[in-house]
Structure formats: structure tokens, C-alpha cells
Design an enzyme around this catalytic site. Structure first.
Site, short mmCIF file in Angstrom:
data_model
loop_
_atom_site.label_atom_id
_atom_site.label_comp_id
_atom_site.label_asym_id
_atom_site.label_seq_id
_atom_site.Cartn_x
_atom_site.Cartn_y
_atom_site.Cartn_z
N ASP A 17 38.96 46.56 34.56
CA ASP A 17 40.00 45.54 34.29
C ASP A 17 41.22 46.32 33.81
O ASP A 17 41.42 47.34 33.52
CB ASP A 17 39.64 44.58 33.07
CG ASP A 17 40.45 43.34 33.06
OD1 ASP A 17 41.03 42.92 34.02
OD2 ASP A 17 40.06 42.57 31.98
N HIS A 34 45.40 47.78 42.18
CA HIS A 34 43.83 47.99 42.74
C HIS A 34 43.67 49.07 43.75
O HIS A 34 42.87 49.92 43.70
CB HIS A 34 43.65 46.58 43.70
CG HIS A 34 43.67 45.28 42.67
ND1 HIS A 34 43.18 45.36 41.79
CD2 HIS A 34 44.34 44.09 43.18
CE1 HIS A 34 43.21 43.95 41.16
NE2 HIS A 34 44.08 43.25 42.29
N LEU A 128 22.52 59.20 43.23
CA LEU A 128 23.38 58.33 42.31
C LEU A 128 23.18 57.09 43.28
O LEU A 128 23.39 56.94 44.43
CB LEU A 128 24.83 58.66 41.94
CG LEU A 128 25.82 57.28 41.76
CD1 LEU A 128 25.34 57.23 40.06
CD2 LEU A 128 27.08 58.12 41.88
N ARG A 185 35.48 40.77 26.80
CA ARG A 185 34.94 39.52 27.30
C ARG A 185 33.67 39.95 28.57
O ARG A 185 33.81 40.91 28.97
CB ARG A 185 35.77 38.65 28.37
CG ARG A 185 36.50 37.71 27.29
CD ARG A 185 37.60 36.70 28.51
NE ARG A 185 38.25 37.36 29.21
CZ ARG A 185 39.52 37.76 28.72
NH1 ARG A 185 40.06 37.50 27.66
NH2 ARG A 185 40.21 38.26 29.83
C1 FPP Z 1 40.41 43.59 37.64
O1 FPP Z 1 41.89 43.85 37.16
C2 FPP Z 1 40.17 44.29 38.87
C3 FPP Z 1 39.60 43.48 40.08
C4 FPP Z 1 39.35 41.86 39.86
C5 FPP Z 1 39.30 43.95 41.46
C6 FPP Z 1 39.12 45.25 41.22
C7 FPP Z 1 38.95 46.01 42.50
C8 FPP Z 1 38.94 47.17 42.83
C9 FPP Z 1 39.51 48.41 41.94
C10 FPP Z 1 38.81 47.66 44.39
C11 FPP Z 1 37.45 47.70 44.21
C12 FPP Z 1 36.87 48.58 45.23
C13 FPP Z 1 35.98 49.28 45.35
C14 FPP Z 1 35.61 50.00 46.50
C15 FPP Z 1 35.13 49.33 44.15
P1 FPP Z 1 42.57 42.61 37.03
O2 FPP Z 1 43.52 42.41 38.45
O3 FPP Z 1 42.14 41.36 36.66
O4 FPP Z 1 43.94 43.21 36.26
P2 FPP Z 1 44.62 42.45 35.05
O5 FPP Z 1 43.84 41.73 34.03
O6 FPP Z 1 45.60 43.46 34.50
O7 FPP Z 1 45.59 41.32 35.80
#
Ligand code: FPP
Length: 232
Positions: A17, A34, A128, A185
Site C-alpha cells: 500500500d 505503481h 521461492l 486494515r
Molecule cells: C496499493 O497502493 C497498490 C495497488 C492497489 C496496486 C499495487 C500494484 C503494483 C505495485 C503492481 C503490481 C505488480 C506486480 C507484478 C506485483 P494504492 O494505490 O492504494 O496507494 P494509496 O493508498 O497511497 O492511494
């Protein structure tokens, strides 16, 4: 720093997150967060290999994430697409087995092919197991399991049978669940499997997750006294 080998978690699960907030703080669009988050994914896999963690599960896209703007959703798909196709041979070289939980069918067809291809090519890898939770929600997983059991006319279900119907049927339960960014959460992650998991909520945003933070996870885990309802 050395760790008692017995106290290394077998299965680490992470809610990555804070990508959006990390980007906003720097004046970038959310997808840039991201994108930088992928580097943290790469680093974390390296740390798991280095410190001997056998299972890493990452919450990459939840059943609720479809509520986000199409641009952000497409951006995440593109990152997963690139990341998996560019790293497939590296996974084989490092013996990282790729696995998924959640239902892949709503994703674009070409993305599903890339995901399935990586799963097939790494199925014999055993250092892994990297599980990506994609279109995953704990409630959805539990309900799909129940519906499958009903279809097969089971009248009584115990834990041993039930866990075979979950997406995680080949995984041990997570020993520790980490959620970065300071939010405390569970957000529909591994609901059934977390019965005896330890929790840790570091303040760091996911793109800044580094080896120092990873070692803090290990140290935190080593301090916990797991009793599984018993007395020591
Ligand atoms: C949460 O941060 C993150 C996500 C919902 C997406 C995470 C996805 C990636 C890092 C790419 C995944 C790829 C692979 C290959 C594992 P948020 O967007 O909710 O952050 P915020 O709470 O600060 O808005």
C-alpha cells in the site's frame, strides 16, 4: 546481522500500500507510484531469496480495485504484463515459481496468456513461490470454494476438505502479513488463511520498501511469540 534460521517466516504476505500517496507527495500521477512499486517488488523477491523465505504472496489487484479509474487499472495491467514477460527467464534462472490466486478470466486475454505462460515455465522451480493475488478477494475466494463444494454435493465440510477448495490449496498459511503505508486494515486479503498470522504495519510507502524495512519485518517476526491458542 544474522538471523536464527528457525525463526525466518516460511510465508510472507504483503499488502503493497501507499503507491498513490508516494506519487502524489512528489507531484506525479498515481501510476508512477505503481511503476516505482515494481522495483520494490523486485527487491523484495531478492531479499526473500537471500534470507530464505520460501513463499511470498503479494496483493497486486483486488476484486475491489475495479472501482479505480480505467487509466489506473490499465496502467497496473501494463506493469504486470511487462514485469512478468520481461522477467520470465530470470524467474526460471533464480528458481522462482510463479503462482496466482484470484480469478484471471476478467483480465485482457493477452495478459492472461503471459501469466499462464510464466506459471507453466516456472512450475518446477522450488526456491521461492511467488504468488500474485490478481482480481483476488478473500470473500470471493471463500464463496467460490463453497459453491464448488455445493456443486459437488458435499453435505458436510471440515477444515481439511475446505482448504483444498481455496485458491491457496498449494500454499501454507501466511506466517506474517505486512501492510505498508501505516494503514491498519486487512482489506479482504487472505481472510481464511490469516487465522494465526502475525501482523505488521510499517509506515513506509511501498515504493520505499527496502532491505532495512525488510529486516525490520524479520526482526518483528522473531520477537513474536506464536502460541496458536495454546500456552507456553
Ligand atoms: C496499493 O497502493 C497498490 C495497488 C492497489 C496496486 C499495487 C500494484 C503494483 C505495485 C503492481 C503490481 C505488480 C506486480 C507484478 C506485483 P494504492 O494505490 O492504494 O496507494 P494509496 O493508498 O497511497 O492511494
Amino acid at each position: 546481522m544474522t538471523f536464527k534460521p528457525k525463526k525466518i517466516p516460511n510465508h510472507l504476505a504483503i499488502i503493497m500500500d501507499g503507491n498513490g500517496r508516494w506519487a502524489k507527495k512528489r507531484g506525479f500521477p498515481r501510476n508512477y507510484g505503481h511503476k516505482v512499486g515494481i522495483f520494490a517488488v523486485e527487491r523484495t523477491i531478492e531479499y526473500c531469496l537471500k534470507y530464505g523465505i520460501k513463499f511470498l504472496t503479494l496483493f497486486a489487484f483486488s476484486t475491489e480495485n475495479w472501482k479505480r479509474d480505467k487509466e489506473e487499472i490499465d496502467g497496473i495491467f501494463q506493469l504486470v504484463r511487462n514485469y512478468i514477460s520481461e522477467n520470465r527467464d530470470k524467474f526460471v534462472g533464480d528458481s522462482v515459481k510463479i503462482n496466482y490466486i484470484g480469478t484471471l478470466n476478467p483480465f485482457p486475454e493477452d495478459l492472461v496468456s503471459i501469466l499462464e505462460d510464466a506459471r507453466r515455465k516456472t512450475e518446477k522451480c522450488d526456491k521461492l513461490t511467488l504468488t500474485l493475488a490478481l482480481n483476488y478477494g478473500g470473500r470471493d475466494e471463500i464463496l467460490r470454494a463453497i459453491n464448488k463444494l455445493i456443486k459437488e454435493s458435499h453435505h458436510e465440510v471440515n477444515n481439511e476438505l475446505f482448504i483444498k477448495y481455496l485458491d491457496t490449496k498449494n500454499l501454507p498459511d501466511p506466517d506474517i502479513i505486512v501492510r505498508t503505508s501505516g494503514e491498519q486494515r486487512v482489506s479482504n486479503f487472505l481472510l481464511y488463511q490469516m487465522a494465526y498470522s502475525e501482523f505488521y504495519f510499517p509506515k513506509v510507502y511501498w515504493p520505499d520498501f527496502n532491505e532495512r524495512e525488510f529486516i525490520k519485518v524479520l526482526k518483528t517476526y522473531q520477537k513474536r511469540d506464536r502460541r496458536y491458542g495454546g500456552v507456553k
